[in-house]
Write a protein that holds these residues in place. Structure first.
Motif, PDB file in Angstrom:
ATOM      1  N   ARG A   1      49.178 -22.791  70.624  1.00  0.00           N
ATOM      2  CA  ARG A   1      48.896 -22.314  69.212  1.00  0.00           C
ATOM      3  C   ARG A   1      47.903 -20.956  69.671  1.00  0.00           C
ATOM      4  NH1 ARG A   1      53.527 -25.895  65.942  1.00  0.00           N
ATOM      5  NH2 ARG A   1      54.968 -24.805  67.449  1.00  0.00           N
ATOM      6  N   ARG A   2      46.847 -21.936  69.194  1.00  0.00           N
ATOM      7  CA  ARG A   2      45.102 -21.304  68.924  1.00  0.00           C
ATOM      8  C   ARG A   2      44.743 -20.407  70.060  1.00  0.00           C
ATOM      9  NH1 ARG A   2      43.620 -26.491  67.938  1.00  0.00           N
ATOM     10  NH2 ARG A   2      42.568 -26.672  69.678  1.00  0.00           N
ATOM     11  N   HIS A   3      45.380 -20.945  70.802  1.00  0.00           N
ATOM     12  CA  HIS A   3      45.243 -20.027  71.829  1.00  0.00           C
ATOM     13  C   HIS A   3      45.944 -18.151  72.133  1.00  0.00           C
ATOM     14  CE1 HIS A   3      43.637 -17.808  76.266  1.00  0.00           C
ATOM     15  NE2 HIS A   3      44.917 -18.176  76.306  1.00  0.00           N
ATOM     16  N   LYS A   4      46.870 -18.947  71.755  1.00  0.00           N
ATOM     17  CA  LYS A   4      47.748 -17.004  72.911  1.00  0.00           C
ATOM     18  C   LYS A   4      47.383 -17.059  70.658  1.00  0.00           C
ATOM     19  CE  LYS A   4      49.497 -18.020  76.216  1.00  0.00           C
ATOM     20  NZ  LYS A   4      49.254 -17.627  77.052  1.00  0.00           N
ATOM     21  N   THR A   5      47.356 -17.430  69.143  1.00  0.00           N
ATOM     22  CA  THR A   5      47.094 -16.340  68.772  1.00  0.00           C
ATOM     23  C   THR A   5      45.176 -15.910  68.404  1.00  0.00           C
ATOM     24  OG1 THR A   5      48.290 -18.415  67.372  1.00  0.00           O
ATOM     25  CG2 THR A   5      46.004 -16.934  65.784  1.00  0.00           C
ATOM     26  N   GLU A   6      44.338 -16.369  69.621  1.00  0.00           N
ATOM     27  CA  GLU A   6      43.453 -15.166  69.257  1.00  0.00           C
ATOM     28  C   GLU A   6      43.867 -14.975  69.958  1.00  0.00           C
ATOM     29  OE1 GLU A   6      40.069 -18.497  71.402  1.00  0.00           O
ATOM     30  OE2 GLU A   6      40.817 -19.994  70.347  1.00  0.00           O
ATOM     31  N   LEU A   7      44.541 -14.547  71.614  1.00  0.00           N
ATOM     32  CA  LEU A   7      44.303 -13.461  72.481  1.00  0.00           C
ATOM     33  C   LEU A   7      44.943 -12.339  71.635  1.00  0.00           C
ATOM     34  CD1 LEU A   7      44.258 -12.730  75.642  1.00  0.00           C
ATOM     35  CD2 LEU A   7      46.851 -13.663  75.982  1.00  0.00           C
ATOM     36  N   ARG A   8      46.370 -12.638  70.539  1.00  0.00           N
ATOM     37  CA  ARG A   8      46.867 -12.264  70.453  1.00  0.00           C
ATOM     38  C   ARG A   8      45.870 -11.290  68.826  1.00  0.00           C
ATOM     39  NH1 ARG A   8      47.719  -9.331  66.091  1.00  0.00           N
ATOM     40  NH2 ARG A   8      50.195  -8.266  65.664  1.00  0.00           N
ATOM     41  N   ASP A   9      44.688 -11.939  68.296  1.00  0.00           N
ATOM     42  CA  ASP A   9      43.764 -11.300  67.742  1.00  0.00           C
ATOM     43  C   ASP A   9      42.451 -10.536  68.414  1.00  0.00           C
ATOM     44  OD1 ASP A   9      45.195 -12.832  65.563  1.00  0.00           O
ATOM     45  OD2 ASP A   9      43.328 -14.255  65.802  1.00  0.00           O
ATOM     46  N   LEU A  10      42.684 -11.155  69.313  1.00  0.00           N
ATOM     47  CA  LEU A  10      41.846  -9.801  70.198  1.00  0.00           C
ATOM     48  C   LEU A  10      42.118  -8.186  70.424  1.00  0.00           C
ATOM     49  CD1 LEU A  10      39.429  -9.434  72.096  1.00  0.00           C
ATOM     50  CD2 LEU A  10      40.229 -10.314  73.775  1.00  0.00           C
TER      51      LEU A  10
ATOM     52  N   ASP B   1      36.206   1.568  77.950  1.00  0.00           N
ATOM     53  CA  ASP B   1      38.177   1.538  76.973  1.00  0.00           C
ATOM     54  C   ASP B   1      38.429   0.155  76.669  1.00  0.00           C
ATOM     55  OD1 ASP B   1      40.658   1.364  77.156  1.00  0.00           O
ATOM     56  OD2 ASP B   1      40.825   3.394  77.843  1.00  0.00           O
ATOM     57  N   PRO B   2      38.528  -0.703  75.945  1.00  0.00           N
ATOM     58  CA  PRO B   2      38.002  -1.987  75.992  1.00  0.00           C
ATOM     59  C   PRO B   2      39.627  -2.346  76.409  1.00  0.00           C
ATOM     60  CG  PRO B   2      37.748  -1.478  73.886  1.00  0.00           C
ATOM     61  CD  PRO B   2      37.283   0.133  74.495  1.00  0.00           C
ATOM     62  N   VAL B   3      41.089  -2.306  76.120  1.00  0.00           N
ATOM     63  CA  VAL B   3      42.911  -2.056  76.440  1.00  0.00           C
ATOM     64  C   VAL B   3      42.758  -2.454  77.758  1.00  0.00           C
ATOM     65  CG1 VAL B   3      45.009  -1.281  76.053  1.00  0.00           C
ATOM     66  CG2 VAL B   3      43.584  -1.252  74.339  1.00  0.00           C
ATOM     67  N   GLU B   4      42.131  -1.022  78.606  1.00  0.00           N
ATOM     68  CA  GLU B   4      42.059  -0.705  80.160  1.00  0.00           C
ATOM     69  C   GLU B   4      41.214  -1.938  80.715  1.00  0.00           C
ATOM     70  OE1 GLU B   4      39.375   1.331  83.469  1.00  0.00           O
ATOM     71  OE2 GLU B   4      40.435   2.874  81.863  1.00  0.00           O
ATOM     72  N   ALA B   5      40.608  -2.922  80.202  1.00  0.00           N
ATOM     73  CA  ALA B   5      39.329  -4.194  80.530  1.00  0.00           C
ATOM     74  C   ALA B   5      39.925  -5.106  80.268  1.00  0.00           C
ATOM     75  CB  ALA B   5      38.293  -3.482  80.221  1.00  0.00           C
ATOM     76  N   VAL B   6      41.021  -5.407  79.382  1.00  0.00           N
ATOM     77  CA  VAL B   6      42.468  -6.140  79.059  1.00  0.00           C
ATOM     78  C   VAL B   6      42.663  -6.464  80.742  1.00  0.00           C
ATOM     79  CG1 VAL B   6      44.157  -7.428  78.535  1.00  0.00           C
ATOM     80  CG2 VAL B   6      42.021  -6.248  77.078  1.00  0.00           C
ATOM     81  N   PHE B   7      43.411  -5.026  81.147  1.00  0.00           N
ATOM     82  CA  PHE B   7      44.797  -4.932  82.928  1.00  0.00           C
ATOM     83  C   PHE B   7      43.732  -5.070  83.652  1.00  0.00           C
ATOM     84  CE2 PHE B   7      46.578  -3.626  79.107  1.00  0.00           C
ATOM     85  CZ  PHE B   7      48.279  -4.819  79.044  1.00  0.00           C
ATOM     86  N   ASP B   8      41.926  -5.018  83.940  1.00  0.00           N
ATOM     87  CA  ASP B   8      41.089  -4.427  84.690  1.00  0.00           C
ATOM     88  C   ASP B   8      40.923  -6.493  84.953  1.00  0.00           C
ATOM     89  OD1 ASP B   8      41.946  -2.099  85.885  1.00  0.00           O
ATOM     90  OD2 ASP B   8      39.935  -1.841  84.224  1.00  0.00           O
ATOM     91  N   TRP B   9      40.554  -6.739  84.054  1.00  0.00           N
ATOM     92  CA  TRP B   9      40.945  -8.114  83.735  1.00  0.00           C
ATOM     93  C   TRP B   9      41.188  -9.296  84.272  1.00  0.00           C
ATOM     94  CZ3 TRP B   9      41.386 -12.565  81.737  1.00  0.00           C
ATOM     95  CH2 TRP B   9      41.333 -13.831  81.894  1.00  0.00           C
ATOM     96  N   LEU B  10      42.615  -8.857  83.480  1.00  0.00           N
ATOM     97  CA  LEU B  10      44.206  -9.700  84.618  1.00  0.00           C
ATOM     98  C   LEU B  10      44.152  -9.337  85.851  1.00  0.00           C
ATOM     99  CD1 LEU B  10      46.474  -9.186  81.643  1.00  0.00           C
ATOM    100  CD2 LEU B  10      45.619 -10.997  82.268  1.00  0.00           C
TER     101      LEU B  10
ATOM    102  N   LEU C   1      37.187 -13.026  79.031  1.00  0.00           N
ATOM    103  CA  LEU C   1      38.293 -11.690  78.775  1.00  0.00           C
ATOM    104  C   LEU C   1      36.937 -10.864  77.972  1.00  0.00           C
ATOM    105  CD1 LEU C   1      39.918  -9.620  79.284  1.00  0.00           C
ATOM    106  CD2 LEU C   1      41.532 -11.644  76.898  1.00  0.00           C
ATOM    107  N   ARG C   2      36.736 -11.941  77.217  1.00  0.00           N
ATOM    108  CA  ARG C   2      36.170 -11.181  75.601  1.00  0.00           C
ATOM    109  C   ARG C   2      34.750 -10.432  76.253  1.00  0.00           C
ATOM    110  NH1 ARG C   2      36.770 -10.770  70.075  1.00  0.00           N
ATOM    111  NH2 ARG C   2      38.750 -12.521  69.623  1.00  0.00           N
ATOM    112  N   GLY C   3      33.696 -10.324  77.227  1.00  0.00           N
ATOM    113  CA  GLY C   3      32.997  -9.898  77.674  1.00  0.00           C
ATOM    114  C   GLY C   3      33.309  -9.502  78.592  1.00  0.00           C
ATOM    115  N   ALA C   4      34.114  -8.708  78.910  1.00  0.00           N
ATOM    116  CA  ALA C   4      35.073  -7.502  79.733  1.00  0.00           C
ATOM    117  C   ALA C   4      35.346  -6.932  79.370  1.00  0.00           C
ATOM    118  CB  ALA C   4      35.951  -8.114  80.479  1.00  0.00           C
TER     119      ALA C   4
END
Length: 184
Positions: free
Chosen positions: A119-128, A77-86, A68-71
């Motif tokens: 919990r760590r995974h969800k925190t990392e995602l929220r931090d990103l 547009d990184p926010v757009e890239a999140v949803f394209d990756w999803l 996800l970070r690579g995408a």
């Protein structure tokens, strides 16, 4: 076979089986059979199933988050890239939802090591998402997290890119409201 090779083979088998069939449905004997690792070596590398589940989730977290970070890193547009990756992830033939939410759903607050990884995974995602939202936009980061998680749950029930596309539309509306740019 040394411990490192055994570990890799066990994690490969565990990931395929746990993600496809569920953690509780797959016993250690099945992992041993699928991996080809002798029983004695299995328990030397992973003395308990909890240790194997924790290692599986930690490895999956590293790969998932790096992908996800690579995408987003390569995107204008990184926010757009999140949803394209999803959308791409949701379209994979073996997509079975979020491994971390699946694990939590199966095990609840049981094994502490597993819960910590979730919990760590969800925190990392929220931090990103907070990085992408920008400084001082904590509420927007929380809203983006809800869109990502919600789209993932919906896609678990109805696989394909559509939940990501709808979440992208909602993110665009949020960004426009917040004075950011809308996603095209």
């Amino acid at each position: 076979m040394d411990d490192e090779e055994a570990r890799t083979r066990l994690l490969d088998a565990a990931e395929a089986l746990f993600y496809a069939e569920g953690i509780q449905a797959v016993g250690m004997d099945r992992i041993r059979t699928e991996s080809g690792v002798p029983l004695k070596r299995l328990y030397k590398v992973f003395p308990a199933k909890e240790a194997l589940v924790t290692a599986y989730l930690e490895r999956r977290d590293r790969r998932w988050t790096a992908s996800l970070r690579g995408a987003v890193a390569d995107s204008a547009d990184p926010v757009e890239a999140v949803f394209d990756w999803l959308a791409q992830w949701f379209s994979e033939p073996d997509f079975r939802g979020c491994a971390f939410l699946n694990a939590y759903g199966e095990l609840g607050t049981g094994p502490a090591g597993v819960l910590d990884v979730v919990r760590r995974h969800k925190t990392e995602l929220r931090d990103l998402l907070a990085e992408l939202a920008g400084p001082g936009r904590e509420e927007l980061a929380d809203q983006l997290l809800i869109l990502v998680e919600g789209a993932t749950v919906v896609a678990t029930l109805t696989p394909g890119p559509e939940p990501a596309h709808r979440a992208r539309e909602a993110a665009s509306a949020l960004l426009a409201r917040e004075g950011g740019h809308a996603i095209d």
